[in-house]
Design a protein around this motif. Structure first.
Motif, PDB file in Angstrom:
ATOM      1  N   ASP A   1      -9.440 100.901 104.196  1.00 31.93           N
ATOM      2  CA  ASP A   1      -8.244 101.283 103.449  1.00 31.93           C
ATOM      3  C   ASP A   1      -7.522 102.470 104.089  1.00 31.93           C
ATOM      4  O   ASP A   1      -6.555 102.958 103.553  1.00 31.93           O
ATOM      5  CB  ASP A   1      -8.609 101.615 102.001  1.00 31.93           C
ATOM      6  CG  ASP A   1      -9.602 102.758 101.891  1.00 31.93           C
ATOM      7  OD1 ASP A   1      -9.792 103.253 100.794  1.00 31.93           O
ATOM      8  OD2 ASP A   1     -10.194 103.139 102.907  1.00 31.93           O
ATOM      9  N   GLN A   2      -7.990 102.927 105.241  1.00 38.34           N
ATOM     10  CA  GLN A   2      -7.380 104.086 105.871  1.00 38.34           C
ATOM     11  C   GLN A   2      -5.991 103.762 106.429  1.00 38.34           C
ATOM     12  O   GLN A   2      -5.089 104.568 106.339  1.00 38.34           O
ATOM     13  CB  GLN A   2      -8.272 104.591 107.000  1.00 38.34           C
ATOM     14  CG  GLN A   2      -7.742 105.837 107.668  1.00 38.34           C
ATOM     15  CD  GLN A   2      -8.669 106.317 108.765  1.00 38.34           C
ATOM     16  OE1 GLN A   2      -9.648 105.654 109.088  1.00 38.34           O
ATOM     17  NE2 GLN A   2      -8.365 107.449 109.341  1.00 38.34           N
ATOM     18  N   ASP A   3      -5.815 102.599 107.001  1.00 37.00           N
ATOM     19  CA  ASP A   3      -4.560 102.253 107.642  1.00 37.00           C
ATOM     20  C   ASP A   3      -3.821 101.140 106.913  1.00 37.00           C
ATOM     21  O   ASP A   3      -3.240 100.266 107.545  1.00 37.00           O
ATOM     22  CB  ASP A   3      -4.815 101.845 109.093  1.00 37.00           C
ATOM     23  CG  ASP A   3      -5.263 103.011 109.945  1.00 37.00           C
ATOM     24  OD1 ASP A   3      -4.891 104.146 109.609  1.00 37.00           O
ATOM     25  OD2 ASP A   3      -5.962 102.791 110.938  1.00 37.00           O
ATOM     26  N   ASP A   4      -3.811 101.158 105.590  1.00 35.93           N
ATOM     27  CA  ASP A   4      -3.079 100.149 104.838  1.00 35.93           C
ATOM     28  C   ASP A   4      -1.586 100.404 104.997  1.00 35.93           C
ATOM     29  O   ASP A   4      -1.090 101.475 104.670  1.00 35.93           O
ATOM     30  CB  ASP A   4      -3.456 100.189 103.360  1.00 35.93           C
ATOM     31  CG  ASP A   4      -4.871  99.690 103.121  1.00 35.93           C
ATOM     32  OD1 ASP A   4      -5.377  98.946 103.980  1.00 35.93           O
ATOM     33  OD2 ASP A   4      -5.447 100.025 102.084  1.00 35.93           O
ATOM     34  N   THR A   5      -0.905  99.412 105.520  1.00 38.22           N
ATOM     35  CA  THR A   5       0.530  99.547 105.750  1.00 38.22           C
ATOM     36  C   THR A   5       1.276  98.417 105.092  1.00 38.22           C
ATOM     37  O   THR A   5       0.696  97.413 104.684  1.00 38.22           O
ATOM     38  CB  THR A   5       0.853  99.554 107.255  1.00 38.22           C
ATOM     39  OG1 THR A   5       0.384  98.341 107.830  1.00 38.22           O
ATOM     40  CG2 THR A   5       0.228 100.741 107.958  1.00 38.22           C
TER      41      THR A   5
ATOM     42  N   PHE B   1       3.128 103.422 105.740  1.00 36.75           N
ATOM     43  CA  PHE B   1       1.925 103.457 104.926  1.00 36.75           C
ATOM     44  C   PHE B   1       2.277 103.038 103.507  1.00 36.75           C
ATOM     45  O   PHE B   1       3.352 103.361 102.996  1.00 36.75           O
ATOM     46  CB  PHE B   1       1.297 104.847 104.937  1.00 36.75           C
ATOM     47  CG  PHE B   1       0.686 105.193 106.250  1.00 36.75           C
ATOM     48  CD1 PHE B   1      -0.505 104.605 106.644  1.00 36.75           C
ATOM     49  CD2 PHE B   1       1.289 106.095 107.105  1.00 36.75           C
ATOM     50  CE1 PHE B   1      -1.083 104.909 107.867  1.00 36.75           C
ATOM     51  CE2 PHE B   1       0.719 106.398 108.329  1.00 36.75           C
ATOM     52  CZ  PHE B   1      -0.466 105.811 108.707  1.00 36.75           C
ATOM     53  N   ASP B   2       1.360 102.308 102.856  1.00 35.93           N
ATOM     54  CA  ASP B   2       1.673 101.756 101.541  1.00 35.93           C
ATOM     55  C   ASP B   2       1.625 102.782 100.416  1.00 35.93           C
ATOM     56  O   ASP B   2       2.019 102.485  99.301  1.00 35.93           O
ATOM     57  CB  ASP B   2       0.765 100.571 101.214  1.00 35.93           C
ATOM     58  CG  ASP B   2      -0.683 100.963 101.089  1.00 35.93           C
ATOM     59  OD1 ASP B   2      -1.041 102.101 101.418  1.00 35.93           O
ATOM     60  OD2 ASP B   2      -1.468 100.103 100.646  1.00 35.93           O
ATOM     61  N   ASP B   3       1.198 104.010 100.688  1.00 36.88           N
ATOM     62  CA  ASP B   3       1.141 105.003  99.624  1.00 36.88           C
ATOM     63  C   ASP B   3       2.306 105.990  99.644  1.00 36.88           C
ATOM     64  O   ASP B   3       2.328 106.952  98.885  1.00 36.88           O
ATOM     65  CB  ASP B   3      -0.186 105.762  99.679  1.00 36.88           C
ATOM     66  CG  ASP B   3      -0.401 106.470 101.001  1.00 36.88           C
ATOM     67  OD1 ASP B   3       0.373 106.218 101.946  1.00 36.88           O
ATOM     68  OD2 ASP B   3      -1.348 107.271 101.086  1.00 36.88           O
ATOM     69  N   VAL B   4       3.315 105.738 100.490  1.00 38.40           N
ATOM     70  CA  VAL B   4       4.475 106.626 100.536  1.00 38.40           C
ATOM     71  C   VAL B   4       5.482 106.229  99.467  1.00 38.40           C
ATOM     72  O   VAL B   4       5.547 105.079  99.041  1.00 38.40           O
ATOM     73  CB  VAL B   4       5.155 106.623 101.920  1.00 38.40           C
ATOM     74  CG1 VAL B   4       4.225 107.143 102.982  1.00 38.40           C
ATOM     75  CG2 VAL B   4       5.680 105.265 102.282  1.00 38.40           C
ATOM     76  N   ASP B   5       6.260 107.203  99.015  1.00 42.92           N
ATOM     77  CA  ASP B   5       7.295 106.942  98.016  1.00 42.92           C
ATOM     78  C   ASP B   5       8.669 106.755  98.643  1.00 42.92           C
ATOM     79  O   ASP B   5       9.562 106.196  98.025  1.00 42.92           O
ATOM     80  CB  ASP B   5       7.351 108.092  97.005  1.00 42.92           C
ATOM     81  CG  ASP B   5       6.082 108.169  96.172  1.00 42.92           C
ATOM     82  OD1 ASP B   5       5.489 107.115  95.885  1.00 42.92           O
ATOM     83  OD2 ASP B   5       5.693 109.289  95.806  1.00 42.92           O
ATOM     84  N   VAL B   6       8.836 107.258  99.870  1.00 51.87           N
ATOM     85  CA  VAL B   6      10.106 107.152 100.587  1.00 51.87           C
ATOM     86  C   VAL B   6       9.807 106.755 102.025  1.00 51.87           C
ATOM     87  O   VAL B   6       8.907 107.312 102.661  1.00 51.87           O
ATOM     88  CB  VAL B   6      10.864 108.501 100.551  1.00 51.87           C
ATOM     89  CG1 VAL B   6      12.133 108.428 101.371  1.00 51.87           C
ATOM     90  CG2 VAL B   6      11.180 108.915  99.130  1.00 51.87           C
TER      91      VAL B   6
END
Length: 82
Positions: free
Chosen positions: A20-24, A35-40
């Motif tokens: 799960d480190q490089d989930d894009t 990255f899938d955890d960014v908001d912008v």
């Protein structure tokens, strides 16, 4: 004594990244890989909206069956414990 041949072997190092480190994901506006955890999006500054609804991805049939199951449970409890 220190045996240099014993410790020079680097087979114990894990070169594989965590799963799960490089989930894009792909930015819906510009198509950049982000990255899938960014908001912008850092490339085009498009706001990324993450869908956190428990209903997303569920078909209407499964939702209807779940609601009917809840209603059946309530009716059964009311009839058992008047």
């Amino acid at each position: 004594m220190y045996d240099s041949d014993e410790y020079d072997n680097e087979d114990w190092i894990d070169d594989e990244p965590e799963e799960d480190q490089d989930d894009t994901m792909i930015c819906p506006a510009c198509g950049a890989e982000i990255f899938d955890d960014v908001d912008v999006c850092p490339v085009c500054l498009h706001a990324i909206i993450h869908d956190t609804s428990p209903w997303s991805g569920k078909s209407a049939t499964w939702i209807l069956m779940g609601v009917l199951g809840i209603i059946a449970t309530i009716v059964a409890l009311v009839l058992l414990f008047p």
